[in-house]
Design an enzyme around this catalytic site. Sequence first.
Site, short mmCIF file in Angstrom:
data_model
loop_
_atom_site.label_atom_id
_atom_site.label_comp_id
_atom_site.label_asym_id
_atom_site.label_seq_id
_atom_site.Cartn_x
_atom_site.Cartn_y
_atom_site.Cartn_z
N CYS A 97 0.96 -0.96 0.06
CA CYS A 97 0.04 0.17 -0.05
C CYS A 97 0.79 1.28 0.04
O CYS A 97 1.38 1.63 -1.10
CB CYS A 97 -1.11 0.03 1.09
SG CYS A 97 -2.49 1.06 0.96
N ARG A 134 -12.90 6.27 -0.88
CA ARG A 134 -11.75 5.30 -0.77
C ARG A 134 -11.81 3.88 -1.35
O ARG A 134 -13.21 3.44 -1.26
CB ARG A 134 -11.57 5.15 0.69
CG ARG A 134 -10.70 6.46 1.22
CD ARG A 134 -10.35 6.45 2.78
NE ARG A 134 -9.26 5.49 2.91
CZ ARG A 134 -7.98 5.89 2.72
NH1 ARG A 134 -7.64 7.12 2.53
NH2 ARG A 134 -7.17 5.05 2.92
N HIS A 196 -3.49 -5.82 2.16
CA HIS A 196 -3.09 -5.81 3.75
C HIS A 196 -3.69 -7.16 4.24
O HIS A 196 -4.18 -7.93 3.51
CB HIS A 196 -3.56 -4.79 4.65
CG HIS A 196 -3.07 -3.28 4.23
ND1 HIS A 196 -2.17 -2.90 4.79
CD2 HIS A 196 -3.75 -2.24 3.42
CE1 HIS A 196 -1.80 -1.65 4.48
NE2 HIS A 196 -2.85 -1.20 3.57
N1 GLN Z 1 -2.15 6.88 2.39
C1 GLN Z 1 -2.35 5.86 1.24
C2 GLN Z 1 -3.62 5.96 0.79
O1 GLN Z 1 -4.66 6.22 1.29
C3 GLN Z 1 -2.00 4.59 1.65
C4 GLN Z 1 -2.81 3.77 2.70
C5 GLN Z 1 -2.52 2.73 3.26
O2 GLN Z 1 -1.23 2.34 3.10
N2 GLN Z 1 -3.26 1.74 3.72
O3 GLN Z 1 -3.78 5.74 -0.55
#
Ligand code: GLN
Length: 248
Positions: A97, A134, A196
Amino acid sequence: MNYKLTIGWLYPELMSTYGDRGNIISLAKRCEWRNIEAEVRRLELGFKIEDLKKCDILFMGGAQDKQQSIVSHDFSTQKIKTLKRMIEDGIPGLYICGAYQFLGKYYKEADGTIIKGLGILDLYTESRGKNFKRLIGNIIIETRIKKLVGFENHGGRTYLGKNIKPLGTIVKGFGNNGDDKTEGAMYKNSFGSYLHGPILPKNPHFADLLIQLSLKKKYKQPFSLAKLEDTLEWKAHEAIANRLGIGL
Ligand code: GLN
Protein backbone atom coordinates in the site's frame (compact mmCIF):
# COMPACT_ATOMS: atom_id res chain seq x y z
CA MET A 1 24.96 -26.28 5.76
CA ASN A 2 23.15 -23.76 7.97
CA TYR A 3 21.05 -21.33 6.03
CA LYS A 4 20.21 -17.87 7.28
CA LEU A 5 18.09 -14.99 5.95
CA THR A 6 18.13 -11.43 7.21
CA ILE A 7 14.70 -9.85 6.88
CA GLY A 8 14.85 -6.05 6.63
CA TRP A 9 11.74 -4.35 8.02
CA LEU A 10 11.64 -0.78 6.77
CA TYR A 11 10.11 1.75 9.17
CA PRO A 12 8.22 -0.68 11.46
CA GLU A 13 7.05 2.13 13.75
CA LEU A 14 5.66 4.37 11.03
CA MET A 15 4.80 2.09 8.13
CA SER A 16 2.68 -0.76 9.45
CA THR A 17 -1.08 -0.84 9.40
CA TYR A 18 -4.02 -3.29 9.16
CA GLY A 19 -1.87 -6.13 10.47
CA ASP A 20 1.13 -5.61 8.18
CA ARG A 21 3.51 -6.77 10.90
CA GLY A 22 2.03 -10.26 10.47
CA ASN A 23 4.03 -10.47 7.26
CA ILE A 24 7.29 -10.31 9.19
CA ILE A 25 6.08 -12.95 11.64
CA SER A 26 5.01 -15.18 8.77
CA LEU A 27 8.35 -14.89 6.94
CA ALA A 28 10.40 -15.48 10.09
CA LYS A 29 8.30 -18.41 11.31
CA ARG A 30 8.17 -20.16 7.95
CA CYS A 31 11.98 -19.98 7.87
CA GLU A 32 12.38 -21.20 11.45
CA TRP A 33 9.99 -24.11 10.94
CA ARG A 34 12.37 -25.29 8.24
CA ASN A 35 15.50 -24.72 10.31
CA ILE A 36 16.47 -21.68 8.30
CA GLU A 37 17.72 -19.00 10.68
CA ALA A 38 15.78 -15.74 10.33
CA GLU A 39 17.04 -12.47 11.72
CA VAL A 40 14.63 -9.52 11.64
CA ARG A 41 16.45 -6.22 11.26
CA ARG A 42 14.30 -3.19 12.10
CA LEU A 43 15.21 -0.22 9.93
CA GLU A 44 13.67 2.73 11.77
CA LEU A 45 13.93 6.45 10.94
CA GLY A 46 17.62 7.34 10.59
CA PHE A 47 18.68 3.74 9.86
CA LYS A 48 22.20 3.12 8.59
CA ILE A 49 22.73 2.22 4.95
CA GLU A 50 25.13 -0.53 6.04
CA ASP A 51 22.22 -2.25 7.82
CA LEU A 52 20.04 -2.08 4.72
CA LYS A 53 22.77 -3.67 2.61
CA LYS A 54 22.90 -6.72 4.89
CA CYS A 55 19.27 -7.67 4.18
CA ASP A 56 18.25 -10.67 2.07
CA ILE A 57 14.51 -9.83 1.95
CA LEU A 58 12.88 -6.44 2.40
CA PHE A 59 9.45 -5.59 3.71
CA MET A 60 7.68 -2.26 4.16
CA GLY A 61 4.03 -1.82 5.10
CA GLY A 62 1.36 0.80 4.60
CA ALA A 63 0.48 3.96 6.50
CA GLN A 64 -1.46 7.17 6.36
CA ASP A 65 -0.27 10.05 4.20
CA LYS A 66 1.34 11.82 7.19
CA GLN A 67 3.67 8.92 7.97
CA GLN A 68 4.52 8.54 4.28
CA SER A 69 5.58 12.15 4.22
CA ILE A 70 7.84 11.73 7.31
CA VAL A 71 9.46 8.67 5.80
CA SER A 72 10.00 10.40 2.47
CA HIS A 73 12.23 12.93 4.28
CA ASP A 74 14.31 10.14 5.79
CA PHE A 75 15.09 8.69 2.37
CA SER A 76 18.34 10.49 1.54
CA THR A 77 19.71 10.28 -2.00
CA GLN A 78 22.20 7.72 -0.75
CA LYS A 79 19.45 5.54 0.77
CA ILE A 80 17.40 5.72 -2.42
CA LYS A 81 20.45 4.73 -4.48
CA THR A 82 21.16 1.74 -2.25
CA LEU A 83 17.55 0.52 -2.27
CA LYS A 84 17.36 0.98 -6.04
CA ARG A 85 20.57 -0.99 -6.50
CA MET A 86 19.24 -3.81 -4.31
CA ILE A 87 15.92 -3.95 -6.18
CA GLU A 88 17.70 -3.88 -9.56
CA ASP A 89 20.02 -6.60 -8.31
CA GLY A 90 17.01 -8.85 -7.53
CA ILE A 91 16.85 -8.67 -3.74
CA PRO A 92 13.32 -9.91 -3.05
CA GLY A 93 10.95 -7.48 -1.38
CA LEU A 94 7.31 -6.94 -0.54
CA TYR A 95 5.93 -3.41 -0.38
CA ILE A 96 2.34 -2.90 0.77
CA CYS A 97 0.00 0.00 0.00
CA GLY A 98 1.71 3.22 1.17
CA ALA A 99 5.10 1.56 0.67
CA TYR A 100 4.11 0.37 -2.80
CA GLN A 101 2.98 3.89 -3.74
CA PHE A 102 6.27 5.16 -2.39
CA LEU A 103 8.39 3.11 -4.82
CA GLY A 104 6.76 4.91 -7.72
CA LYS A 105 7.31 8.38 -9.14
CA TYR A 106 4.99 10.30 -6.85
CA TYR A 107 1.90 10.16 -4.69
CA LYS A 108 -0.54 13.05 -4.96
CA GLU A 109 -2.53 13.47 -1.74
CA ALA A 110 -6.24 14.38 -1.70
CA ASP A 111 -5.41 18.08 -1.14
CA GLY A 112 -3.01 18.10 -4.09
CA THR A 113 0.22 17.89 -2.05
CA ILE A 114 2.83 15.83 -3.84
CA ILE A 115 4.92 13.33 -1.91
CA LYS A 116 7.90 12.55 -4.07
CA GLY A 117 8.35 8.83 -4.65
CA LEU A 118 11.63 6.98 -4.78
CA GLY A 119 11.25 6.70 -8.55
CA ILE A 120 12.34 3.06 -8.59
CA LEU A 121 9.20 1.57 -10.16
CA ASP A 122 7.44 2.84 -13.28
CA LEU A 123 4.16 3.88 -11.65
CA TYR A 124 2.45 6.86 -10.05
CA THR A 125 -0.43 7.32 -7.61
CA GLU A 126 -3.05 10.03 -7.27
CA SER A 127 -5.79 10.61 -4.75
CA ARG A 128 -8.79 12.37 -6.25
CA GLY A 129 -9.88 14.80 -3.54
CA LYS A 130 -11.43 14.35 -0.12
CA ASN A 131 -14.95 13.57 -1.38
CA PHE A 132 -13.80 10.82 -3.66
CA LYS A 133 -14.56 7.32 -2.42
CA ARG A 134 -11.75 5.32 -0.79
CA LEU A 135 -11.24 1.81 -2.11
CA ILE A 136 -12.04 -0.41 0.86
CA GLY A 137 -12.89 -4.07 1.36
CA ASN A 138 -11.81 -7.65 1.04
CA ILE A 139 -10.12 -8.47 -2.24
CA ILE A 140 -9.13 -11.52 -4.25
CA ILE A 141 -6.77 -11.52 -7.22
CA GLU A 142 -5.53 -14.07 -9.73
CA THR A 143 -1.74 -14.28 -10.08
CA ARG A 144 0.92 -16.52 -11.59
CA ILE A 145 1.11 -18.36 -8.25
CA LYS A 146 -2.65 -18.90 -7.84
CA LYS A 147 -5.07 -16.61 -6.07
CA LEU A 148 -4.12 -14.12 -3.36
CA VAL A 149 -6.60 -12.77 -0.82
CA GLY A 150 -6.43 -9.71 1.39
CA PHE A 151 -8.00 -6.48 2.54
CA GLU A 152 -7.51 -3.10 0.91
CA ASN A 153 -8.10 0.45 2.15
CA HIS A 154 -6.61 3.25 0.08
CA GLY A 155 -7.52 6.61 -1.36
CA GLY A 156 -4.69 6.62 -3.90
CA ARG A 157 -5.21 5.25 -7.41
CA THR A 158 -2.09 3.70 -8.88
CA TYR A 159 -1.33 3.60 -12.60
CA LEU A 160 1.38 1.38 -14.03
CA GLY A 161 3.79 2.48 -16.74
CA LYS A 162 4.85 0.24 -19.60
CA ASN A 163 8.03 -0.96 -17.87
CA ILE A 164 6.22 -2.82 -15.14
CA LYS A 165 3.74 -5.67 -14.88
CA PRO A 166 0.81 -6.03 -12.47
CA LEU A 167 1.04 -8.61 -9.72
CA GLY A 168 -2.39 -9.90 -10.64
CA THR A 169 -5.83 -9.25 -12.03
CA ILE A 170 -8.90 -8.51 -9.95
CA VAL A 171 -11.39 -11.29 -9.28
CA LYS A 172 -13.27 -9.22 -6.65
CA GLY A 173 -12.28 -5.85 -5.21
CA PHE A 174 -10.67 -2.66 -6.53
CA GLY A 175 -6.89 -3.10 -6.78
CA ASN A 176 -4.63 -0.46 -8.30
CA ASN A 177 -7.27 2.06 -9.28
CA GLY A 178 -10.72 0.47 -9.40
CA ASP A 179 -10.82 0.80 -13.20
CA ASP A 180 -8.30 -1.28 -15.10
CA LYS A 181 -8.68 -4.58 -13.15
CA THR A 182 -4.98 -4.71 -12.28
CA GLU A 183 -3.60 -5.18 -8.79
CA GLY A 184 -0.10 -4.49 -7.54
CA ALA A 185 3.11 -4.64 -9.49
CA MET A 186 6.12 -6.89 -9.99
CA TYR A 187 9.59 -5.90 -11.00
CA LYS A 188 12.47 -8.40 -10.88
CA ASN A 189 11.98 -9.99 -7.42
CA SER A 190 10.10 -7.05 -5.90
CA PHE A 191 6.35 -7.03 -5.38
CA GLY A 192 4.07 -4.12 -4.63
CA SER A 193 0.48 -4.68 -3.57
CA TYR A 194 -2.51 -3.07 -1.90
CA LEU A 195 -3.28 -6.26 0.04
CA HIS A 196 -3.13 -5.77 3.78
CA GLY A 197 -4.71 -8.21 6.08
CA PRO A 198 -1.82 -9.15 6.44
CA ILE A 199 -1.19 -10.77 3.07
CA LEU A 200 1.44 -13.43 3.86
CA PRO A 201 -0.12 -15.47 6.71
CA LYS A 202 -3.22 -16.19 4.62
CA ASN A 203 -1.31 -16.67 1.40
CA PRO A 204 1.43 -19.08 2.47
CA HIS A 205 2.38 -19.81 -1.16
CA PHE A 206 3.35 -16.15 -1.56
CA ALA A 207 5.40 -16.13 1.68
CA ASP A 208 7.24 -19.21 0.45
CA LEU A 209 7.91 -17.64 -2.94
CA LEU A 210 9.68 -14.74 -1.21
CA ILE A 211 11.70 -17.10 1.00
CA GLN A 212 12.62 -19.29 -1.96
CA LEU A 213 13.71 -16.33 -4.08
CA SER A 214 15.86 -15.00 -1.25
CA LEU A 215 17.59 -18.31 -0.62
CA LYS A 216 18.24 -18.73 -4.33
CA LYS A 217 19.67 -15.23 -4.58
CA LYS A 218 21.83 -15.51 -1.47
CA TYR A 219 23.16 -19.04 -1.92
CA LYS A 220 23.20 -19.00 -5.75
CA GLN A 221 21.40 -22.32 -6.14
CA PRO A 222 17.78 -23.35 -6.68
CA PHE A 223 15.87 -24.32 -3.53
CA SER A 224 12.84 -26.47 -2.99
CA LEU A 225 11.35 -25.72 0.40
CA ALA A 226 10.16 -28.44 2.79
CA LYS A 227 6.36 -28.61 2.93
CA LEU A 228 4.71 -27.23 6.06
CA GLU A 229 1.40 -28.14 7.70
CA ASP A 230 -0.66 -25.22 6.38
CA THR A 231 -4.25 -26.25 7.18
CA LEU A 232 -4.98 -23.13 9.25
CA GLU A 233 -3.35 -20.78 6.76
CA TRP A 234 -5.49 -22.17 3.92
CA LYS A 235 -8.61 -21.98 6.09
CA ALA A 236 -7.92 -18.27 6.59
CA HIS A 237 -7.42 -17.94 2.83
CA GLU A 238 -10.69 -19.73 2.11
CA ALA A 239 -12.59 -17.65 4.67
CA ILE A 240 -11.90 -14.48 2.68
CA ALA A 241 -12.71 -16.18 -0.61
CA ASN A 242 -16.00 -17.48 0.84
CA ARG A 243 -16.95 -14.03 2.12
CA LEU A 244 -16.51 -12.78 -1.41
CA GLY A 245 -18.49 -15.68 -2.82
CA ILE A 246 -15.52 -17.04 -4.77
CA GLY A 247 -14.77 -20.78 -4.77
CA LEU A 248 -11.11 -21.73 -4.91
N1 GLN B 1 -2.16 6.83 2.31
C1 GLN B 1 -2.35 5.95 1.26
C2 GLN B 1 -3.73 5.95 0.62
O1 GLN B 1 -4.75 6.13 1.29
C3 GLN B 1 -1.95 4.57 1.74
C4 GLN B 1 -2.93 3.93 2.70
C5 GLN B 1 -2.45 2.61 3.25
O2 GLN B 1 -1.26 2.31 3.27
N2 GLN B 1 -3.37 1.81 3.72
O3 GLN B 1 -3.81 5.80 -0.58
